[in-house]
Design a protein around this motif. Structure first.
Motif, PDB file in Angstrom:
ATOM      1  N   PRO A 140       1.840  -3.181   0.467  1.00 23.19           N
ATOM      2  CA  PRO A 140       2.382  -3.901  -0.522  1.00 23.19           C
ATOM      3  C   PRO A 140       2.665  -3.222  -1.934  1.00 23.19           C
ATOM      4  CG  PRO A 140       0.268  -4.432  -0.205  1.00 23.19           C
ATOM      5  CD  PRO A 140       0.464  -3.600   0.880  1.00 23.19           C
ATOM      6  N   LEU A 141       1.865  -2.129  -2.195  1.00 23.66           N
ATOM      7  CA  LEU A 141       2.448  -1.299  -3.470  1.00 23.66           C
ATOM      8  C   LEU A 141       3.748  -0.456  -3.111  1.00 23.66           C
ATOM      9  CD1 LEU A 141      -1.419   0.037  -4.706  1.00 23.66           C
ATOM     10  CD2 LEU A 141       0.311  -1.300  -5.857  1.00 23.66           C
ATOM     11  N   MET A 142       3.721   0.095  -1.887  1.00 23.45           N
ATOM     12  CA  MET A 142       4.885   0.553  -1.528  1.00 23.45           C
ATOM     13  C   MET A 142       6.332  -0.163  -2.001  1.00 23.45           C
ATOM     14  SD  MET A 142       6.499   2.191   1.833  1.00 23.45           S
ATOM     15  CE  MET A 142       6.603   0.540   2.695  1.00 23.45           C
ATOM     16  N   PHE A 143       6.179  -1.456  -1.512  1.00 19.67           N
ATOM     17  CA  PHE A 143       7.242  -2.310  -1.517  1.00 19.67           C
ATOM     18  C   PHE A 143       7.446  -2.848  -3.115  1.00 19.67           C
ATOM     19  CE2 PHE A 143       6.726  -3.010   2.999  1.00 19.67           C
ATOM     20  CZ  PHE A 143       7.916  -2.422   3.559  1.00 19.67           C
ATOM     21  N   ALA A 144       6.229  -2.766  -3.800  1.00 22.70           N
ATOM     22  CA  ALA A 144       6.329  -3.426  -5.341  1.00 22.70           C
ATOM     23  C   ALA A 144       6.963  -2.244  -5.895  1.00 22.70           C
ATOM     24  CB  ALA A 144       4.884  -3.610  -5.694  1.00 22.70           C
ATOM     25  N   ALA A 145       6.864  -1.151  -5.514  1.00 24.52           N
ATOM     26  CA  ALA A 145       7.361   0.243  -6.377  1.00 24.52           C
ATOM     27  C   ALA A 145       8.610   0.214  -6.187  1.00 24.52           C
ATOM     28  CB  ALA A 145       6.794   1.397  -5.914  1.00 24.52           C
ATOM     29  N   ALA A 146       9.368  -0.477  -4.949  1.00 19.28           N
ATOM     30  CA  ALA A 146      10.782  -0.415  -4.788  1.00 19.28           C
ATOM     31  C   ALA A 146      11.290  -1.698  -5.392  1.00 19.28           C
ATOM     32  CB  ALA A 146      10.954  -0.322  -3.287  1.00 19.28           C
ATOM     33  N   GLY A 147      10.327  -2.371  -6.105  1.00 16.90           N
ATOM     34  CA  GLY A 147      11.187  -3.708  -6.819  1.00 16.90           C
ATOM     35  C   GLY A 147      10.952  -4.834  -6.220  1.00 16.90           C
ATOM     36  N   PHE A 148      10.150  -4.871  -4.868  1.00 16.40           N
ATOM     37  CA  PHE A 148       9.980  -6.059  -4.334  1.00 16.40           C
ATOM     38  C   PHE A 148       8.625  -6.622  -4.737  1.00 16.40           C
ATOM     39  CE2 PHE A 148      12.507  -3.790  -1.416  1.00 16.40           C
ATOM     40  CZ  PHE A 148      13.404  -4.394  -0.761  1.00 16.40           C
ATOM     41  N   ALA A 149       8.481  -8.189  -4.362  1.00 19.64           N
ATOM     42  CA  ALA A 149       7.176  -8.550  -4.394  1.00 19.64           C
ATOM     43  C   ALA A 149       6.670  -8.277  -3.051  1.00 19.64           C
ATOM     44  CB  ALA A 149       7.086 -10.116  -4.682  1.00 19.64           C
ATOM     45  N   GLY A 150       5.353  -7.485  -3.103  1.00 19.08           N
ATOM     46  CA  GLY A 150       4.648  -7.014  -1.937  1.00 19.08           C
ATOM     47  C   GLY A 150       3.361  -7.699  -1.277  1.00 19.08           C
ATOM     48  N   VAL A 151       3.304  -8.335  -0.067  1.00 18.70           N
ATOM     49  CA  VAL A 151       2.202  -9.091   0.181  1.00 18.70           C
ATOM     50  C   VAL A 151       1.686  -8.718   1.500  1.00 18.70           C
ATOM     51  CG1 VAL A 151       3.231 -11.281  -1.196  1.00 18.70           C
ATOM     52  CG2 VAL A 151       3.325 -10.952   1.336  1.00 18.70           C
ATOM     53  N   ALA A 152       0.327  -8.863   1.559  1.00 18.93           N
ATOM     54  CA  ALA A 152      -0.315  -8.307   2.955  1.00 18.93           C
ATOM     55  C   ALA A 152      -1.559  -9.307   3.201  1.00 18.93           C
ATOM     56  CB  ALA A 152      -0.653  -6.969   2.874  1.00 18.93           C
ATOM     57  N   PRO A 153      -1.195 -10.278   4.110  1.00 15.10           N
ATOM     58  CA  PRO A 153      -2.440 -11.133   4.475  1.00 15.10           C
ATOM     59  C   PRO A 153      -3.588 -10.443   5.302  1.00 15.10           C
ATOM     60  CG  PRO A 153      -0.471 -11.524   6.003  1.00 15.10           C
ATOM     61  CD  PRO A 153      -0.190 -10.367   5.006  1.00 15.10           C
ATOM     62  N   ASP A 154      -4.945 -10.838   4.844  1.00 16.02           N
ATOM     63  CA  ASP A 154      -5.735 -10.270   5.787  1.00 16.02           C
ATOM     64  C   ASP A 154      -5.925 -10.889   7.015  1.00 16.02           C
ATOM     65  OD1 ASP A 154      -6.584  -8.614   3.474  1.00 16.02           O
ATOM     66  OD2 ASP A 154      -8.162 -10.245   2.877  1.00 16.02           O
ATOM     67  N   TYR A 155      -5.331 -12.155   7.124  1.00 15.99           N
ATOM     68  CA  TYR A 155      -5.560 -12.924   8.313  1.00 15.99           C
ATOM     69  C   TYR A 155      -6.982 -13.952   8.078  1.00 15.99           C
ATOM     70  CZ  TYR A 155      -2.451  -9.620  10.453  1.00 15.99           C
ATOM     71  OH  TYR A 155      -1.495  -8.641  11.096  1.00 15.99           O
ATOM     72  N   LEU A 156      -6.966 -14.927   9.140  1.00 14.15           N
ATOM     73  CA  LEU A 156      -8.360 -15.517   9.083  1.00 14.15           C
ATOM     74  C   LEU A 156      -9.293 -14.713   9.538  1.00 14.15           C
ATOM     75  CD1 LEU A 156      -7.562 -18.989  10.870  1.00 14.15           C
ATOM     76  CD2 LEU A 156      -7.414 -18.525   8.394  1.00 14.15           C
ATOM     77  N   GLY A 157     -10.504 -15.049   8.774  1.00 19.83           N
ATOM     78  CA  GLY A 157     -11.850 -14.245   9.147  1.00 19.83           C
ATOM     79  C   GLY A 157     -11.992 -12.864   8.924  1.00 19.83           C
ATOM     80  N   LEU A 158     -11.164 -12.287   8.197  1.00 15.89           N
ATOM     81  CA  LEU A 158     -11.437 -10.891   7.542  1.00 15.89           C
ATOM     82  C   LEU A 158     -11.042 -10.920   5.951  1.00 15.89           C
ATOM     83  CD1 LEU A 158      -8.847  -8.980   9.974  1.00 15.89           C
ATOM     84  CD2 LEU A 158     -11.479  -9.019   9.917  1.00 15.89           C
TER      85      LEU A 158
END
Length: 409
Positions: A140-158
């Motif tokens: 997500p930091l890589m994509f934010a550095a390119a001007g996107f909103a970057g998201v990354a789910p942990d998924y359930l239970g993590l």
């Protein structure tokens, strides 16, 4: 030369770089209702808490991504990185919470396209991006550095989520990932940004499978427009691609043992094909290793060297000729590439030398998408191992996503 199993499996998940440049984990005021609020289905995607993990300048992000061996975008931006706890649904449809990471760029503030990155296999709660460094933060930091909103789910239970992780359960991979996209919109609004509703999806390994599951889920989501999908080395067809490679000795024995053990324990919780672990494992203690609390070294130390030493002969035969609940567990989760609607471009990436996730998975996904008239391609990134396939693919994904966004400006 193939690197040891432990090194390969940790190469991206544990990049070894802590966000030492953070301003300090600063708990922010929750942008949603307090954690004590009773979760309902209507609350899906609303925020319980949002904690600032790091505020990084462009130079700091460039150094971080370089150290983590992630691509550095041209003219990178600084970004703020948040750990978010949000409301979602459990495997049985009841309300629960999950966690994930959201990165918001500094310069680009309005009409942001969003990239959702789905991470690869993790068996330890503490290994997820909301609580630990690794690809769940770097992507997500890589994509934010390119001007996107970057998201990354942990998924359930993590991460900060309660209960067990339902490993390789397509339905909750999709629902937990979708609800983080909703939460990201709420967070962005509270931080003076706005999201356009245009969404791009990528993910690696298990995350490739989750990416395709999420892509199907997004077809009918109001307010979000799926613009492109680029999964990397996903196990899209466990029954007819991954298991034949495992049983045929074409996968790394250590990796195959780990995946088979984890998949078996997880799927039994959902589909119940054994009552006692002694029915499937030669050492019944294997089941306890996948409680989300054992770390990777402890899990590996408790596993034998090969699938043949892991499971009973009867279960190995059942895996080779699945029926009943075991077959249903496979069939319900092997459909992420089938039944797509034309209109959204998909680029699959994989390496023919991968001995963790057989490239046959990607060829089967390509076949299914073509049958649905989807505009799809498959890029073979070479005779390389699992994690090298991700390193070779991510720059291509970043360039493609940037081009898709810029073409619509």
């Amino acid at each position: 030369m193939r690197t040891p199993t432990r090194t390969r499996m940790l190469a991206l998940a544990c990049a070894g770089l802590v966000l030492a440049t953070a301003t300090g984990p600063a708990a922010l005021a929750a942008t949603g209702a307090p954690a004590s609020h009773a979760v309902t289905i209507d609350d899906r995607g609303t925020i319980v808490s949002a904690d600032l993990l790091a505020r990084l300048s462009a130079g700091q992000i460039a150094a971080y991504l370089t150290e983590a061996k992630f691509p550095v975008p041209d003219r990178p931006q600084g970004a703020d990185l948040y750990a978010v706890v949000y409301r979602t649904t459990a495997v049985d449809g009841t309300p629960t919470t999950a966690s994930g990471v959201v990165a918001l760029p500094h310069r680009s503030r309005h009409g942001l396209w969003t990239v959702s990155y789905q991470h690869g296999t993790l068996a330890t709660k503490a290994g997820a991006g909301s609580v630990s460094d690794g690809d769940g933060r770097a992507a997500p930091l890589m994509f934010a550095a390119a001007g996107f909103a970057g998201v990354a789910p942990d998924y359930l239970g993590l991460g900060k989520g309660p209960g067990f992780h339902p490993y390789m359960d397509a339905a909750t991979e999709a629902s937990a990932s979708l609800d983080l996209l909703r939460a990201a919109g709420e967070l962005a609004a509270g931080k003076g940004r706005s999201l356009s509703g245009d969404v791009l999806l990528t993910g690696f390994s298990q995350g490739g499978h989750a990416t395709m599951a999420l892509g199907k889920e997004l077809r009918d989501e109001r307010g979000l427009r799926l613009r492109g999908v680029a999964p990397i080395a996903g196990p899209y067809d466990v029954k007819d691609a991954e298991l034949p490679a495992l049983l045929g000795g074409r996968l790394d024995p250590g990796s195959a043992t780990f995946y088979l053990a984890y998949w078996t324990v997880s799927m039994n919780r959902l589909h119940h094909f054994y009552d006692s672990p002694s029915e499937v494992f030669q050492d019944p203690g294997v089941e306890r290793l996948f409680d989300g609390l054992h770390n990777f070294d402890e899990i590996v130390a408790g596993l034998p060297a090969s699938p043949q030493d892991l499971v009973t002969p009867a279960y190995l035969k059942s895996v080779s000729q699945p029926s009943g609940p075991l077959l249903r567990a496979l069939e319900v989760n092997d459909t992420t590439c089938a039944g797509w609607r034309p209109g959204v471009p998909v680029r699959l990436y994989a390496g023919r030398g991968d001995r963790d996730v057989a490239i046959a998975n990607s060829y089967h996904c390509l076949r299914d998408l073509r049958a649905s008239k989807v505009k799809v391609s498959l890029t073979d990134v070479g005779d390389v191992d699992h994690f090298t396939s991700a390193k070779r693919s991510l720059p291509k994904v970043l360039d493609w996503f940037t081009a898709l966004r810029d073409a619509r400006r």
